[in-house]
Design an enzyme around this catalytic site. Structure first.
Site, PDB file in Angstrom:
ATOM      1  N   TYR A 147       0.866  -1.358  -0.344  1.00 58.24           N
ATOM      2  CA  TYR A 147      -0.254  -0.259   0.280  1.00 58.24           C
ATOM      3  C   TYR A 147       0.929   1.548   0.062  1.00 58.24           C
ATOM      4  CZ  TYR A 147      -3.489   3.164   1.450  1.00 58.24           C
ATOM      5  OH  TYR A 147      -4.444   4.166   1.617  1.00 58.24           O
ATOM      6  N   ASP A 242       9.080   2.916  -0.375  1.00 52.66           N
ATOM      7  CA  ASP A 242       8.113   4.061   0.868  1.00 52.66           C
ATOM      8  C   ASP A 242       8.518   3.362   1.910  1.00 52.66           C
ATOM      9  OD1 ASP A 242       5.800   4.637   1.372  1.00 52.66           O
ATOM     10  OD2 ASP A 242       4.713   3.740   0.055  1.00 52.66           O
ATOM     11  N   LYS A 270       4.299   9.259   8.791  1.00 54.85           N
ATOM     12  CA  LYS A 270       4.238   8.789  10.616  1.00 54.85           C
ATOM     13  C   LYS A 270       4.897   9.092  11.259  1.00 54.85           C
ATOM     14  CE  LYS A 270       1.065   5.210   8.128  1.00 54.85           C
ATOM     15  NZ  LYS A 270       1.397   4.346   6.992  1.00 54.85           N
TER      16      LYS A 270
HETATM   17  C1  LIG Z   1       0.691   4.751   5.452  1.00 55.52           C
HETATM   18  C2  LIG Z   1       0.954   4.941   4.566  1.00 55.52           C
HETATM   19  C3  LIG Z   1       1.246   5.126   3.058  1.00 55.52           C
HETATM   20  C4  LIG Z   1      -0.130   6.170   3.101  1.00 55.52           C
HETATM   21  O1  LIG Z   1       0.073   7.422   4.249  1.00 55.52           O
HETATM   22  P1  LIG Z   1      -0.764   8.489   4.754  1.00 55.52           P
HETATM   23  O2  LIG Z   1      -0.530   9.620   5.889  1.00 55.52           O
HETATM   24  O3  LIG Z   1      -2.289   7.264   5.401  1.00 55.52           O
HETATM   25  O4  LIG Z   1      -1.210   9.374   3.834  1.00 55.52           O
HETATM   26  C5  LIG Z   1       2.183   5.028   2.493  1.00 55.52           C
HETATM   27  N1  LIG Z   1       2.646   4.166   2.153  1.00 55.52           N
HETATM   28  C6  LIG Z   1       2.877   3.328   3.199  1.00 55.52           C
HETATM   29  C7  LIG Z   1       3.658   2.596   3.204  1.00 55.52           C
HETATM   30  C8  LIG Z   1       1.988   3.709   4.493  1.00 55.52           C
HETATM   31  O5  LIG Z   1       1.859   2.463   5.747  1.00 55.52           O
END
Ligand SMILES: *Cc1c(COP(=O)(O)O)cnc(C)c1O
Length: 428
Positions: A147, A242, A270
């Site tokens: 994701y 990511d 995060k």
């Molecule tokens: C949470 C997450 C996102 C998206 O971040 P948001 O702040 O919720 O938009 C993208 N990539 C990874 C790996 C994530 O865990």
């Protein structure tokens, strides 16, 4: 069944259905995949959250990862309060952006330039736009079950939230967009090589969660990340890590430090916001200098680099700079792991505990999970029962089998022992 009194949560959820689609602002929060309904949270204290009915839960969701120092950390709250009093947003540069950039680069030396944004979603979609501009190619490769936020181009076989709801793709994503996203199974280097053969010199970038966390925790098999680095270099494509979830979670320097791989671009979010909305992307200077106003690739944001997020992030990273803090996190993680494995052995349960650093998932699956196909074999019904039992015992886990659990510095030995006792009584 539920023995705690949750009447106020029930009532608020009833009202919420007529105000917010499905009663929530983000789908997994609705507790649908665990046949339950969400608790409305009044406040957090360290490792605990307290719902509106005054039930107290040991929290392993931690706002889905950001709260590595626990809820309402004293130092973070203090800097947020003093920053608020000076104004919350200027839409103009502030010195805080430089300090957070320097601290991020200290942990992530591959990020020679960084752009702050407001969410992980913004970071990943901007990083891919940049990769496409830099390579002048349109295709990207992502992995099944990974994701990267909810931008159109990523909503193709996109892990937990989507998987939990059973939506393989989302309506509203044009086929023309989805077609530019090529999919390979996680941990399958041969599949990636096959894509490069089929689309020679057409792939702008590979984007990967270097430790997958959004199908539950799935570490890279040996050679996988190295292979991605090599194959992208050979083909003139960029490698995007990511690390929105893994950053400061699998290692303080992220998966790139843990596995010694240098990606071209990195996305963060995060943890680096200290509990305030934030995201960031960065990487090689020559690539990053294509971002406006240094270069032609447009990217902007009203609240980007806002002082609240910067101040909370700076304080969080300042605290994490102390190696003792990370060592304690790892010690607690190990205590949890050893304890869970011993419970599984004692009960002759063949479940898979998968963890890296401060992230973990207990898969109700008979075999190690290496990709989305093996993750999806997990017994969701048993997980749902386990989840409800744990909640009843006072432990708040992710309301889906396909999510990571997280530790904070506020989860002490006592909390882990309590968790193990809860698991021993709750596991099915
Ligand atoms: C949470 C997450 C996102 C998206 O971040 P948001 O702040 O919720 O938009 C993208 N990539 C990874 C790996 C994530 O865990």
């Amino acid at each position: 069944m539920q023995s705690k009194k949750i009447t106020r949560s029930e009532e608020l959820f009833r009202q919420a259905q007529s105000l917010l689609p499905g009663g929530v602002d983000s789908p997994v929060r609705a507790f649908r995949s665990v046949d339950s309904q969400p608790l409305f949270i009044d406040r957090g204290e360290g490792a605990y959250i307290i719902d509106v009915d005054d039930n107290r839960y040991l929290d392993y969701v931690l706002s889905w990862g950001p709260l590595i120092l626990g809820h309402a950390n004293y130092d973070i709250s203090r800097v947020i309060c003093s920053t608020v009093q000076k104004g919350t947003s200027f839409g103009a540069p502030s010195p805080l952006e430089l300090e957070l950039a320097r601290r991020v680069m200290g942990f992530y030396p591959s990020m020679e330039r960084v752009r702050f944004v407001n969410s992980g979603t913004e970071a990943t979609m901007s990083a891919v736009r940049l990769a496409r501009a830099y390579t002048q190619r349109d295709y990207i490769i992502k992995f099944e079950g990974c994701y990267h936020g909810h931008a159109d181009l990523f909503l193709v076989q996109a892990g937990s939230g989507v998987a939990t709801l059973g939506l393989p793709d989302s309506p509203g994503v044009p086929a023309a967009t989805a077609n530019l996203t090529l999919i390979a199974p996680f941990n399958d280097l041969e599949a990636v090589k096959a894509i490069f053969q089929k689309y020679p010199k057409q792939v702008a970038a590979i984007i990967v969660e270097p430790v997958a966390g959004n199908m539950g925790v799935v570490p890279p098999v040996e050679g996988f990340l190295e292979g991605l680095r090599t194959v992208t270099e050979e083909n003139g494509s960029l490698l995007i890590f990511d690390e929105v979830m893994t950053g400061f979670r699998v290692h303080r320097g992220g998966a790139q430090a843990l596995y010694h791989i240098k990606p071209d671009l990195t996305t963060l979010g995060k943890v680096i916001g200290g509990g305030v909305p934030v995201g960031a992307f960065g990487g090689r200077q020559e690539i990053m200098d294509m971002i406006a106003p240094a270069g032609p690739v447009y990217q902007a944001g009203t609240f980007s680099g806002n002082p609240l997020a910067m101040a909370a992030g700076i304080e969080t990273l300042r605290i994490l700079e102390n190696p003792v803090v990370w060592e304690k996190l790892e010690a607690r993680s190990k205590q949890l792991k050893v304890g869970v494995l011993s419970i599984l052995r004692k009960k002759a349960l063949n479940y898979q505990l998968q963890s890296v650093g401060t992230m973990f998932t207990l898969f109700f699956a008979d075999n190690p999970v290496t990709n989305w196909a093996s993750a999806s074999l997990a017994n969701r019904k048993n997980y749902a029962q386990f989840f409800r039992n744990m909640l009843d015992y006072g432990v708040y886990l992710a309301p889906s089998q396909f999510e990571a659990g997280f530790l904070s510095t506020m989860h002490g030995e006592h909390e882990i022992l309590f968790t193990l006792e809860a698991i021993e009584r709750s596991i099915v």
